[in-house]
Motif scaffolding. Sequence first.
Motif, PDB file in Angstrom:
ATOM      1  N   THR A 189      98.217  52.010  99.660  1.00 47.19           N
ATOM      2  CA  THR A 189      98.774  53.351  99.196  1.00 47.19           C
ATOM      3  C   THR A 189      99.223  52.704  97.634  1.00 47.19           C
ATOM      4  OG1 THR A 189     100.905  53.928 100.713  1.00 47.19           O
ATOM      5  CG2 THR A 189      97.473  54.590 100.817  1.00 47.19           C
ATOM      6  N   GLU A 190      99.117  53.808  97.086  1.00 46.91           N
ATOM      7  CA  GLU A 190     100.070  53.418  95.615  1.00 46.91           C
ATOM      8  C   GLU A 190     102.175  53.407  95.844  1.00 46.91           C
ATOM      9  OE1 GLU A 190      99.163  53.102  92.102  1.00 46.91           O
ATOM     10  OE2 GLU A 190      97.311  52.698  93.503  1.00 46.91           O
ATOM     11  N   ILE A 191     101.975  54.487  96.926  1.00 51.48           N
ATOM     12  CA  ILE A 191     103.290  54.194  97.397  1.00 51.48           C
ATOM     13  C   ILE A 191     103.642  52.926  97.766  1.00 51.48           C
ATOM     14  CG2 ILE A 191     103.032  55.334  99.564  1.00 51.48           C
ATOM     15  CD1 ILE A 191     106.393  55.195  98.253  1.00 51.48           C
ATOM     16  N   PRO A 245     114.298  54.682  96.980  1.00 49.34           N
ATOM     17  CA  PRO A 245     114.060  55.557  96.122  1.00 49.34           C
ATOM     18  C   PRO A 245     113.046  55.164  94.683  1.00 49.34           C
ATOM     19  CG  PRO A 245     116.162  55.318  96.903  1.00 49.34           C
ATOM     20  CD  PRO A 245     115.752  54.129  97.051  1.00 49.34           C
ATOM     21  N   ILE A 246     112.795  54.326  94.283  1.00 55.13           N
ATOM     22  CA  ILE A 246     112.805  53.575  92.455  1.00 55.13           C
ATOM     23  C   ILE A 246     110.895  53.615  92.967  1.00 55.13           C
ATOM     24  CG2 ILE A 246     112.122  51.304  91.594  1.00 55.13           C
ATOM     25  CD1 ILE A 246     115.378  50.706  91.646  1.00 55.13           C
ATOM     26  N   ALA A 247     110.316  53.041  94.239  1.00 59.98           N
ATOM     27  CA  ALA A 247     109.139  53.230  94.728  1.00 59.98           C
ATOM     28  C   ALA A 247     108.337  54.534  94.368  1.00 59.98           C
ATOM     29  CB  ALA A 247     108.799  52.252  96.083  1.00 59.98           C
ATOM     30  N   PHE A 248     109.320  55.601  95.152  1.00 60.21           N
ATOM     31  CA  PHE A 248     108.743  57.055  95.308  1.00 60.21           C
ATOM     32  C   PHE A 248     109.199  57.472  94.230  1.00 60.21           C
ATOM     33  CE2 PHE A 248     109.271  56.625 100.127  1.00 60.21           C
ATOM     34  CZ  PHE A 248     108.778  57.653 100.343  1.00 60.21           C
ATOM     35  N   LYS A 249     109.941  57.176  92.806  1.00 57.33           N
ATOM     36  CA  LYS A 249     110.060  57.619  91.878  1.00 57.33           C
ATOM     37  C   LYS A 249     108.900  57.431  91.041  1.00 57.33           C
ATOM     38  CE  LYS A 249     114.957  58.246  91.526  1.00 57.33           C
ATOM     39  NZ  LYS A 249     116.446  58.353  91.196  1.00 57.33           N
ATOM     40  N   THR A 250     108.237  55.740  91.311  1.00 60.33           N
ATOM     41  CA  THR A 250     107.552  55.182  90.637  1.00 60.33           C
ATOM     42  C   THR A 250     106.132  56.006  90.648  1.00 60.33           C
ATOM     43  OG1 THR A 250     109.061  53.218  90.227  1.00 60.33           O
ATOM     44  CG2 THR A 250     106.604  52.777  89.542  1.00 60.33           C
ATOM     45  N   ALA A 251     106.421  55.998  92.224  1.00 62.27           N
ATOM     46  CA  ALA A 251     104.860  56.689  92.451  1.00 62.27           C
ATOM     47  C   ALA A 251     104.102  57.348  91.958  1.00 62.27           C
ATOM     48  CB  ALA A 251     104.627  55.930  93.938  1.00 62.27           C
ATOM     49  N   ALA A 252     105.413  58.566  91.796  1.00 64.79           N
ATOM     50  CA  ALA A 252     105.842  60.381  91.681  1.00 64.79           C
ATOM     51  C   ALA A 252     104.634  60.301  90.333  1.00 64.79           C
ATOM     52  CB  ALA A 252     106.907  60.757  91.352  1.00 64.79           C
ATOM     53  N   PRO A 255     102.207  55.524  87.673  1.00 64.21           N
ATOM     54  CA  PRO A 255     101.768  54.381  86.180  1.00 64.21           C
ATOM     55  C   PRO A 255     100.229  53.816  86.431  1.00 64.21           C
ATOM     56  CG  PRO A 255     103.164  53.503  87.782  1.00 64.21           C
ATOM     57  CD  PRO A 255     103.219  55.112  88.242  1.00 64.21           C
ATOM     58  N   GLU A 256      99.754  53.612  85.190  1.00 65.51           N
ATOM     59  CA  GLU A 256      98.572  52.339  85.321  1.00 65.51           C
ATOM     60  C   GLU A 256      98.963  51.565  85.832  1.00 65.51           C
ATOM     61  OE1 GLU A 256      95.251  50.672  82.347  1.00 65.51           O
ATOM     62  OE2 GLU A 256      96.754  52.362  81.672  1.00 65.51           O
ATOM     63  N   ASP A 257     100.146  50.037  86.237  1.00 69.65           N
ATOM     64  CA  ASP A 257     100.248  49.556  86.754  1.00 69.65           C
ATOM     65  C   ASP A 257     101.603  49.476  87.562  1.00 69.65           C
ATOM     66  OD1 ASP A 257     101.082  46.721  87.479  1.00 69.65           O
ATOM     67  OD2 ASP A 257     100.034  46.051  85.524  1.00 69.65           O
ATOM     68  N   ILE A 258     101.384  49.800  88.535  1.00 73.68           N
ATOM     69  CA  ILE A 258     101.832  50.442  89.665  1.00 73.68           C
ATOM     70  C   ILE A 258     103.341  48.881  89.664  1.00 73.68           C
ATOM     71  CG2 ILE A 258     100.985  50.218  92.216  1.00 73.68           C
ATOM     72  CD1 ILE A 258     103.282  52.631  92.805  1.00 73.68           C
ATOM     73  N   GLY A 259     102.881  47.814  89.576  1.00 75.15           N
ATOM     74  CA  GLY A 259     103.186  47.176  90.233  1.00 75.15           C
ATOM     75  C   GLY A 259     104.601  46.544  89.114  1.00 75.15           C
TER      76      GLY A 259
END
Length: 329
Positions: A189-191, A245-252, A255-259
């Motif tokens: 999953t994205e998260i 926290p950063i992972a959840f905020k980013t997944a929310a 972004p096109e390239d989540i990594g």
Amino acid sequence: MSDLLAGTGRSGRRGAPPPDIVDLVRVEDRISFLYFEHCKINRSDNAITVRDDSGATYVPAASVSVLMLGPGAAITHGAMVLLGQCGATVIWVGENGVRMYAFGKPLTHSSVMLQMQARLVSNRRTRLAVARQMYAMRFPGEDVSRLTMAQLRGREGVRVRRVYKQWSEKTGVPWDRRTYNPTNFDDSTEINKALSAAHVCLYALAHAAIVSVGCSPGLGFVHTGHEKSFVYDVADLYKAELSIPIAFKTAADAPEDIGAETRRRVRDAVCDLKLLQRMVSDIKGLLLFAASPAEKATLAPEANHLGLWDEKSGEVSAGRSYGMGEAGD
């Protein structure tokens, strides 16, 4: 343009001499990490050069803590030698975000930290004391001095599940459980992708901090049996504050390239939280609580002490000839 920069072959001139250890930048004052992909990395004196289609970037090697090399990155022997001399940690990561190789060089001549780590981890009582210290850092204000490892693991499991739930509720990102395929980054999953990317950065920084102060990544107190056991010990101290926290905020933000976006946000947070300074301070605090003043004095980078071990007195002087007439002969 020199052939070193262009990468066209051998250079006829020698590079600058390796820096002395006292001239190297302390790990807590370095750039947290740099990530490059699809480029050629070379050496120009005491800097590394990163060349891609957009041009060349020069980076002072002594300012780098971690260099992350992604797909399509190529690095020369000269650049690797320089990074090794400067005590940088280099890791290769693929599209699946898995560390493939890492190395680092201590930024001190002293082995006191390593000896103290080995002494503490080899004794059941002191190993438990250090492990309790690590858990106490995660449970401020709570007394964990009498808890067993089983009780500490149980309390930590409850804490981590609570952290995941809280950030899921704050960001609106659905959360079930931590699942990922270590051989396929996209099979998740994205998260979970964001968590994997953030944790890899945190592990790399922990590895760099551990090696820089002269400790062993493999001698863990909570984790055991793996070459990076102590890396996981140290990284776990900061996951609830940084990578989760950063992972959840980013997944929310989807972004096109989540990594890539996760790595950028981790880099910024590492600077804002002064994480490398804290890592070095925490590692020393965990391992040096029983060190003598004399042992602590040898931790200065300029201290270049070498002795010979003796089973009676502990240590005798090196650099001299021992023969007949020495006690015991």
